[in-house]
Design a protein around this motif. Sequence first.
Motif, PDB file in Angstrom:
ATOM      1  N   GLY A   1     -21.422 -12.465 -16.880  1.00 32.45           N
ATOM      2  CA  GLY A   1     -20.388 -12.098 -15.920  1.00 32.45           C
ATOM      3  C   GLY A   1     -19.274 -11.322 -16.580  1.00 32.45           C
ATOM      4  N   THR A   2     -18.169 -11.140 -15.866  1.00 33.29           N
ATOM      5  CA  THR A   2     -17.038 -10.381 -16.392  1.00 33.29           C
ATOM      6  C   THR A   2     -15.734 -11.091 -16.049  1.00 33.29           C
ATOM      7  OG1 THR A   2     -16.875  -9.040 -14.380  1.00 33.29           O
ATOM      8  CG2 THR A   2     -18.236  -8.171 -16.188  1.00 33.29           C
ATOM      9  N   PHE A   3     -14.708 -10.819 -16.862  1.00 32.98           N
ATOM     10  CA  PHE A   3     -13.350 -11.295 -16.612  1.00 32.98           C
ATOM     11  C   PHE A   3     -12.395 -10.230 -17.120  1.00 32.98           C
ATOM     12  CE2 PHE A   3      -9.517 -13.453 -18.309  1.00 32.98           C
ATOM     13  CZ  PHE A   3      -8.979 -13.860 -17.094  1.00 32.98           C
TER      14      PHE A   3
ATOM     15  N   LYS B  13     -20.482 -23.037 -23.198  1.00 34.96           N
ATOM     16  CA  LYS B  13     -19.381 -22.246 -23.720  1.00 34.96           C
ATOM     17  C   LYS B  13     -19.429 -20.843 -23.126  1.00 34.96           C
ATOM     18  CE  LYS B  13     -19.331 -24.707 -28.144  1.00 34.96           C
ATOM     19  NZ  LYS B  13     -19.425 -24.582 -29.631  1.00 34.96           N
ATOM     20  N   THR B  14     -18.280 -20.175 -23.126  1.00 28.94           N
ATOM     21  CA  THR B  14     -18.230 -18.777 -22.727  1.00 28.94           C
ATOM     22  C   THR B  14     -17.961 -17.938 -23.967  1.00 28.94           C
ATOM     23  OG1 THR B  14     -15.863 -18.968 -22.210  1.00 28.94           O
ATOM     24  CG2 THR B  14     -17.426 -19.304 -20.410  1.00 28.94           C
TER      25      THR B  14
ATOM     26  N   PRO C 154     -17.072  -8.188 -20.553  1.00 30.05           N
ATOM     27  CA  PRO C 154     -18.293  -8.945 -20.263  1.00 30.05           C
ATOM     28  C   PRO C 154     -18.338 -10.263 -21.030  1.00 30.05           C
ATOM     29  CG  PRO C 154     -18.769  -7.139 -21.769  1.00 30.05           C
ATOM     30  CD  PRO C 154     -17.322  -6.999 -21.374  1.00 30.05           C
ATOM     31  N   TYR C 155     -18.852 -11.285 -20.381  1.00 26.75           N
ATOM     32  CA  TYR C 155     -18.962 -12.620 -20.979  1.00 26.75           C
ATOM     33  C   TYR C 155     -20.373 -13.169 -20.801  1.00 26.75           C
ATOM     34  CZ  TYR C 155     -13.994 -13.357 -21.922  1.00 26.75           C
ATOM     35  OH  TYR C 155     -12.726 -13.272 -22.445  1.00 26.75           O
TER      36      TYR C 155
ATOM     37  N   ASN D 294     -12.408 -18.429 -14.166  1.00 26.96           N
ATOM     38  CA  ASN D 294     -12.001 -17.087 -13.753  1.00 26.96           C
ATOM     39  C   ASN D 294     -13.100 -16.044 -13.922  1.00 26.96           C
ATOM     40  OD1 ASN D 294      -9.399 -17.586 -12.865  1.00 26.96           O
ATOM     41  ND2 ASN D 294      -8.526 -17.436 -14.903  1.00 26.96           N
ATOM     42  N   ILE D 295     -14.111 -16.345 -14.668  1.00 26.48           N
ATOM     43  CA  ILE D 295     -15.199 -15.392 -14.893  1.00 26.48           C
ATOM     44  C   ILE D 295     -16.018 -15.228 -13.616  1.00 26.48           C
ATOM     45  CG2 ILE D 295     -17.321 -14.935 -16.187  1.00 26.48           C
ATOM     46  CD1 ILE D 295     -16.084 -16.420 -18.542  1.00 26.48           C
ATOM     47  N   VAL D 296     -16.275 -13.978 -13.271  1.00 23.66           N
ATOM     48  CA  VAL D 296     -17.131 -13.697 -12.110  1.00 23.66           C
ATOM     49  C   VAL D 296     -18.563 -13.559 -12.621  1.00 23.66           C
ATOM     50  CG1 VAL D 296     -17.613 -12.102 -10.221  1.00 23.66           C
ATOM     51  CG2 VAL D 296     -15.244 -12.531 -10.925  1.00 23.66           C
TER      52      VAL D 296
END
Length: 205
Positions: free
Chosen positions: A65-67, A82-83, A71-72, A30-32
Amino acid sequence: MSPIAHRPAWRSKRPAPRNAPGSPPLMADNIVWTRILDPREQYRIVYIDRDNATSIRVIEVLKMGTFGGTPYLGVMHAGKFKTLRTDRVVEVLEQLSTGHSATIYSQPTYTTLLPNFPVEGAVYKIPTTVVSNRTWTVDLNRYTCSCPEKRIRAGMGYDPGRLGFVCDHMAKAILGNLPAASQGWSPELLKFLANPRKIHIDNLT
């Protein structure tokens, strides 16, 4: 009757395949991802996980990225992808890669010490939002403010220069008078100061 018919039902079940239809999607899916780091960057960091457990980790940052507005980081850690939530990186102990500037910074907390303000004689009059003709005196070399909030914080062990004791007048003075590209003032720190909900005294714990 075949012995297979007497086999307990639970033994015939198999784990659902990864991302099986109807199963909740994985976080990483799901992370963009908006940035791929090339070359990759290595850091030794202090990280707080969702259970509030603190650990020192050596990570290699692959992408960012972001979810859901958060921010991730997409990283390699202990041989696995890993995220990690960027706002849970509470300290960057060391950048292990060389040859380029750092991409990630420590996320500020209320105990973070502000860098020395890079302007001498940095005393400013900041208007209050309560009374239109009233101003407070902010001294950014000593990180003090003449507003009543300072006296409230004095009973909490006032510690000038610590982020948790910055009132909104001091934050406005910093953001309005800090020279561009000042060393030590990370984007994360400036973003913290720009959020009035974070610097309000009710958030002090």
